[in-house]
Write a protein that holds these residues in place. Structure first.
Motif, PDB file in Angstrom:
ATOM      1  N   LEU A  60      25.444 -99.843  51.221  1.00  0.00           N
ATOM      2  CA  LEU A  60      26.462 -98.952  51.755  1.00  0.00           C
ATOM      3  C   LEU A  60      27.497 -99.779  52.497  1.00  0.00           C
ATOM      4  CD1 LEU A  60      24.140 -96.207  53.317  1.00  0.00           C
ATOM      5  CD2 LEU A  60      25.150 -96.223  51.026  1.00  0.00           C
ATOM      6  N   CYS A  61      28.754 -99.334  52.429  1.00  0.00           N
ATOM      7  CA  CYS A  61      29.810-100.001  53.191  1.00  0.00           C
ATOM      8  C   CYS A  61      29.522 -99.794  54.671  1.00  0.00           C
ATOM      9  CB  CYS A  61      31.166 -99.420  52.817  1.00  0.00           C
ATOM     10  SG  CYS A  61      32.488-100.000  53.909  1.00  0.00           S
ATOM     11  N   SER A  62      29.578-100.885  55.431  1.00  0.00           N
ATOM     12  CA  SER A  62      29.236-100.779  56.848  1.00  0.00           C
ATOM     13  C   SER A  62      30.334-100.065  57.638  1.00  0.00           C
ATOM     14  CB  SER A  62      28.993-102.165  57.427  1.00  0.00           C
ATOM     15  OG  SER A  62      30.167-102.931  57.310  1.00  0.00           O
ATOM     16  N   LYS A  63      31.523 -99.929  57.023  1.00  0.00           N
ATOM     17  CA  LYS A  63      32.610 -99.252  57.733  1.00  0.00           C
ATOM     18  C   LYS A  63      32.668 -97.754  57.429  1.00  0.00           C
ATOM     19  CE  LYS A  63      36.292-101.916  59.612  1.00  0.00           C
ATOM     20  NZ  LYS A  63      37.569-102.586  59.437  1.00  0.00           N
ATOM     21  N   CYS A  64      32.700 -97.428  56.129  1.00  0.00           N
ATOM     22  CA  CYS A  64      32.902 -96.019  55.786  1.00  0.00           C
ATOM     23  C   CYS A  64      31.632 -95.351  55.253  1.00  0.00           C
ATOM     24  CB  CYS A  64      34.028 -95.874  54.759  1.00  0.00           C
ATOM     25  SG  CYS A  64      33.570 -96.477  53.128  1.00  0.00           S
ATOM     26  N   GLY A  65      30.615 -96.137  55.013  1.00  0.00           N
ATOM     27  CA  GLY A  65      29.353 -95.546  54.558  1.00  0.00           C
ATOM     28  C   GLY A  65      29.294 -95.236  53.074  1.00  0.00           C
TER      29      GLY A  65
ATOM     30  N   GLN B 212      34.233 -98.003  44.848  1.00  0.00           N
ATOM     31  CA  GLN B 212      34.839 -99.163  45.479  1.00  0.00           C
ATOM     32  C   GLN B 212      35.687 -98.585  46.599  1.00  0.00           C
ATOM     33  OE1 GLN B 212      34.974-102.658  43.793  1.00  0.00           O
ATOM     34  NE2 GLN B 212      35.260-102.981  45.984  1.00  0.00           N
ATOM     35  N   CYS B 213      35.223 -98.662  47.814  1.00  0.00           N
ATOM     36  CA  CYS B 213      36.009 -98.072  48.903  1.00  0.00           C
ATOM     37  C   CYS B 213      37.152 -99.005  49.267  1.00  0.00           C
ATOM     38  CB  CYS B 213      35.115 -97.793  50.112  1.00  0.00           C
ATOM     39  SG  CYS B 213      34.461 -99.279  50.848  1.00  0.00           S
ATOM     40  N   GLY B 214      38.063 -98.531  50.090  1.00  0.00           N
ATOM     41  CA  GLY B 214      39.251 -99.324  50.409  1.00  0.00           C
ATOM     42  C   GLY B 214      39.043-100.327  51.531  1.00  0.00           C
ATOM     43  N   CYS B 215      37.875-100.364  52.102  1.00  0.00           N
ATOM     44  CA  CYS B 215      37.655-101.257  53.242  1.00  0.00           C
ATOM     45  C   CYS B 215      37.693-102.708  52.790  1.00  0.00           C
ATOM     46  CB  CYS B 215      36.316-100.959  53.904  1.00  0.00           C
ATOM     47  SG  CYS B 215      36.108 -99.210  54.297  1.00  0.00           S
ATOM     48  N   SER B 216      38.141-103.598  53.672  1.00  0.00           N
ATOM     49  CA  SER B 216      38.274-105.001  53.280  1.00  0.00           C
ATOM     50  C   SER B 216      36.912-105.697  53.298  1.00  0.00           C
ATOM     51  CB  SER B 216      39.248-105.712  54.227  1.00  0.00           C
ATOM     52  OG  SER B 216      38.768-105.592  55.545  1.00  0.00           O
TER      53      SER B 216
HETATM   54 ZN   LIG Z   1      34.171 -98.703  53.041  1.00  0.00          ZN
END
Ligand SMILES: [Zn+2]
Ligand SMILES: [Zn+2]
Length: 165
Positions: free
Chosen positions: A131-136, A143-147
């Motif tokens: 999981l993305c640690s920023k947006c989950g 593919q989320c937009g987080c860097s």
């Molecule tokens: Zn994210």
């Protein structure tokens, strides 16, 4: 799971077949693992000079969650069981399970074998992106937009810890 051992208890060399399907001794044998369907054991129980020797196969299906993405995963265990039961008071010192009377409860032996054989590391796949640690977001699906440098520095130690284990 109790076995009536009155037929073999007093005769060395006597044996009996066990073919059993039923509820698992523990529905949650270890943290994060659930067994919500019947398990089965099939094998023999033999009286070897008063020591009862259990030999057979245990089958169980478990459910768990991937530690990176939390997706449900499951697995099946098929385990060779070889355990000894003793009616004497020093059973446990001799690595045997104690028993009393004419009913032998093999639940603990089965449960211990299940616990020992659950996987240490449970991932839905070695390639799981977690999981993305920023947006989950589940990075296996989107593919989320987080860097890329999104990992919170306070979390980095924890990630390294999990990667190692
Ligand atoms: Zn994210
Ligand atoms: Zn996963």
């Amino acid at each position: 799971m109790k076995v009536d051992i009155s037929d073999i208890l007093t005769i060395s060399g006597a044996g009996m077949e066990i073919d059993w399907t039923g509820a698992p001794p523990e529905r949650e044998p270890a943290d994060g693992f659930v067994i919500d369907s019947d398990i089965s054991f099939s094998g023999t129980l033999t009286n070897n000079n008063g020591i009862l020797h259990l030999d057979g196969w245990l089958e169980a299906v478990y459910k768990s969650a991937c530690y990176r993405c939390l997706g449900e995963i499951g697995g099946a265990l098929r385990l060779r069981i070889k355990e000894n039961f003793s009616g004497s008071t020093d059973a446990e010192q001799n690595d045997m399970y104690p028993f009393e009377g004419k009913k032998l409860d093999i639940s603990r032996a089965l449960n211990d074998n299940i616990i020992l054989n659950l996987p240490m590391k449970h991932l839905c796949s070695e390639q799981c992106r977690g999981l993305c640690s920023k947006c989950g977001a589940n990075l296996n699906e989107v593919q989320c937009g987080c860097s890329d440098d999104a990992i919170d520095p306070r979390m980095e130690g924890l990630y390294k810890f999990f990667e190692r284990s």
